[in-house]
Design a protein around this motif. Structure first.
Motif, short mmCIF file in Angstrom:
data_model
loop_
_atom_site.label_atom_id
_atom_site.label_comp_id
_atom_site.label_asym_id
_atom_site.label_seq_id
_atom_site.Cartn_x
_atom_site.Cartn_y
_atom_site.Cartn_z
N TRP A 173 -6.57 -0.14 23.64
CA TRP A 173 -7.67 -1.07 23.36
C TRP A 173 -8.70 -0.43 22.42
O TRP A 173 -9.13 -1.04 21.44
N ILE A 174 -9.06 0.82 22.70
CA ILE A 174 -10.03 1.53 21.86
C ILE A 174 -9.47 1.79 20.47
O ILE A 174 -10.11 1.49 19.45
N ASN A 175 -8.25 2.34 20.42
CA ASN A 175 -7.66 2.71 19.13
C ASN A 175 -7.42 1.50 18.24
O ASN A 175 -7.62 1.57 17.02
N ALA A 221 -15.81 10.77 25.86
CA ALA A 221 -16.92 11.16 26.73
C ALA A 221 -18.23 11.35 25.98
O ALA A 221 -19.29 11.46 26.60
N SER A 222 -18.20 11.39 24.64
CA SER A 222 -19.44 11.65 23.88
C SER A 222 -20.31 10.41 23.74
O SER A 222 -21.44 10.50 23.28
N GLY A 223 -19.79 9.23 24.10
CA GLY A 223 -20.61 8.02 24.10
C GLY A 223 -20.61 7.23 22.81
O GLY A 223 -21.07 6.09 22.78
N ASP A 224 -20.10 7.79 21.72
CA ASP A 224 -20.11 7.06 20.45
C ASP A 224 -19.14 5.88 20.45
O ASP A 224 -19.42 4.84 19.86
N VAL A 225 -18.01 6.05 21.15
CA VAL A 225 -17.03 4.96 21.25
C VAL A 225 -17.65 3.76 21.94
O VAL A 225 -17.52 2.61 21.50
N GLN A 226 -18.35 4.03 23.05
CA GLN A 226 -18.98 2.95 23.81
C GLN A 226 -20.05 2.23 22.98
O GLN A 226 -20.17 1.01 23.02
N CYS A 227 -20.81 3.02 22.21
CA CYS A 227 -21.85 2.42 21.36
C CYS A 227 -21.21 1.50 20.32
O CYS A 227 -21.71 0.39 20.07
N GLN A 228 -20.10 1.94 19.73
CA GLN A 228 -19.49 1.11 18.69
C GLN A 228 -18.81 -0.12 19.28
O GLN A 228 -18.77 -1.17 18.64
N MET A 229 -18.28 -0.01 20.49
CA MET A 229 -17.71 -1.19 21.14
C MET A 229 -18.79 -2.25 21.36
O MET A 229 -18.55 -3.44 21.15
N MET A 230 -19.96 -1.81 21.75
CA MET A 230 -21.07 -2.75 21.93
C MET A 230 -21.55 -3.28 20.58
O MET A 230 -21.97 -4.44 20.48
N ASP A 231 -21.45 -2.47 19.55
CA ASP A 231 -21.83 -2.91 18.20
C ASP A 231 -20.87 -3.99 17.72
O ASP A 231 -21.28 -4.95 17.06
N MET A 232 -19.59 -3.86 18.08
CA MET A 232 -18.61 -4.88 17.71
C MET A 232 -18.82 -6.15 18.52
O MET A 232 -18.67 -7.27 18.00
N THR A 233 -19.17 -5.99 19.79
CA THR A 233 -19.35 -7.14 20.67
C THR A 233 -20.65 -7.88 20.39
O THR A 233 -20.71 -9.11 20.44
N HIS A 234 -21.70 -7.12 20.11
CA HIS A 234 -23.02 -7.71 19.82
C HIS A 234 -23.53 -7.15 18.48
O HIS A 234 -24.35 -6.22 18.46
N PRO A 235 -23.03 -7.67 17.37
CA PRO A 235 -23.41 -7.14 16.05
C PRO A 235 -24.93 -7.13 15.85
O PRO A 235 -25.61 -8.09 16.17
N GLY A 236 -25.41 -5.99 15.34
CA GLY A 236 -26.82 -5.88 15.01
C GLY A 236 -27.71 -5.40 16.13
O GLY A 236 -28.89 -5.14 15.91
N VAL A 237 -27.17 -5.28 17.33
CA VAL A 237 -28.00 -4.89 18.47
C VAL A 237 -28.07 -3.36 18.61
O VAL A 237 -29.10 -2.82 18.99
N VAL A 238 -26.99 -2.69 18.28
CA VAL A 238 -26.93 -1.23 18.42
C VAL A 238 -27.47 -0.55 17.16
O VAL A 238 -27.00 -0.84 16.06
#
Length: 270
Positions: free
Chosen positions: A22-24, A38-55
């Motif tokens: 799913w991530i890849n 574990a560094s948190g950047d993946v999670q931030c970008q997933m939220m950026d994809m889900t809610h564009p402009g919020v992150v």
């Protein structure tokens, strides 16, 4: 609310291979282990994809190595959750340690949340690589491996010997027997094969140890749940603990637990 799901929800039964795919697929990465997120950047970008402009992607560190840098990424993520009124507390101190179980559970929750927002459909207009490049870092960029000193020396010697000519215009290199060359080549190939086998075995052992730790942690969570005051005397909890603490054959433990449950059912029926 999509963010409120219990630990027995089907979201937490999604396997790590599915999470990694799913991530890849969505972020065009090549992660092979859960801990790499574990560094948190993946999670931030997933939220950026889900809610564009919020992150605020310009603040996300895609090359976070230290715990401090990772914590900063999770602070950004928590701020995004607060802004979107997502009732989800992030266990930052546990995630930055890179423990597979903690990171897997958080990513399982994140997948459930993102799928509930967009129905599991990818945003075709979102270019994850371009988005990372714009903030100055792409996790897919890998530096070419540097040649070792011995390899560089061998290449230099090989190059020098082939270009050095004797007085008659012939190569200055000393002739050697073909059998010795063949023997050396075979030895080199054998060493390379053995080195690769050792590397593969070390990798397999590492994966098995992580797998062991993963399932042990699951069993430990089940044990803690069964020891909770409100459920420790429930027949099902007692049956589960009999299986967990059994030191005999699996079949015997299951039979004993089943006999106990049958006895409890008979008592309840009477």
């Amino acid at each position: 609310m999509a963010s409120n799901i219990g630990m027995m929800d089907s979201a937490y039964f999604v396997g790590r291979n599915e999470i990694l795919s799913w991530i890849n697929n969505r972020l065009q990465l090549n992660l092979s282990r859960i801990e790499e997120a574990a560094s948190g950047d993946v999670q931030c970008q997933m939220m950026d994809m889900t809610h564009p402009g919020v992150v605020p992607m310009h603040k996300v560190n895609f090359d976070a190595k230290t715990e401090y840098d990772k914590i900063q990424n999770y602070k950004i993520l928590q701020d995004v959750f607060n802004k979107l009124k997502i009732d989800k507390h992030i266990e930052v101190s546990r995630l930055v340690k890179g423990r597979p179980l903690d990171n897997l559970e958080f990513l399982q929750w994140l997948k459930h949340y993102c799928d509930s927002v967009n129905g599991g459909i990818m945003n075709e207009n979102y270019n994850p690589v371009e988005r990372r490049v714009k903030v100055g870092k792409d996790r897919n960029v890998r530096c070419p491996l540097k040649k070792s000193k011995s390899q560089q020396t061998n290449i230099k010697n090989a190059s020098g010997s082939s270009n050095t000519l004797g007085p008659n215009g012939t190569s200055g290199a000393k002739p050697f027997r073909s059998s010795e060359a063949a023997g050396g080549a075979n030895s080199s190939v054998e060493i390379q094969a053995l080195s690769k086998e050792i590397t593969d075995l070390k990798s397999a052992v590492n994966l098995l140890e992580k797998e062991r730790d993963f399932y042990f942690a699951k069993l430990r969570d089940i044990e803690i749940l069964c020891q909770a005051p409100e459920v420790k005397n429930v027949s099902m909890s007692i049956a589960i603990k009999k299986i967990l603490y059994a030191d005999n054959a699996k079949e015997s433990a299951l039979d004993e637990a089943q006999d106990y449950l049958n006895l409890c059912n008979e008592c309840c029926a009477n």
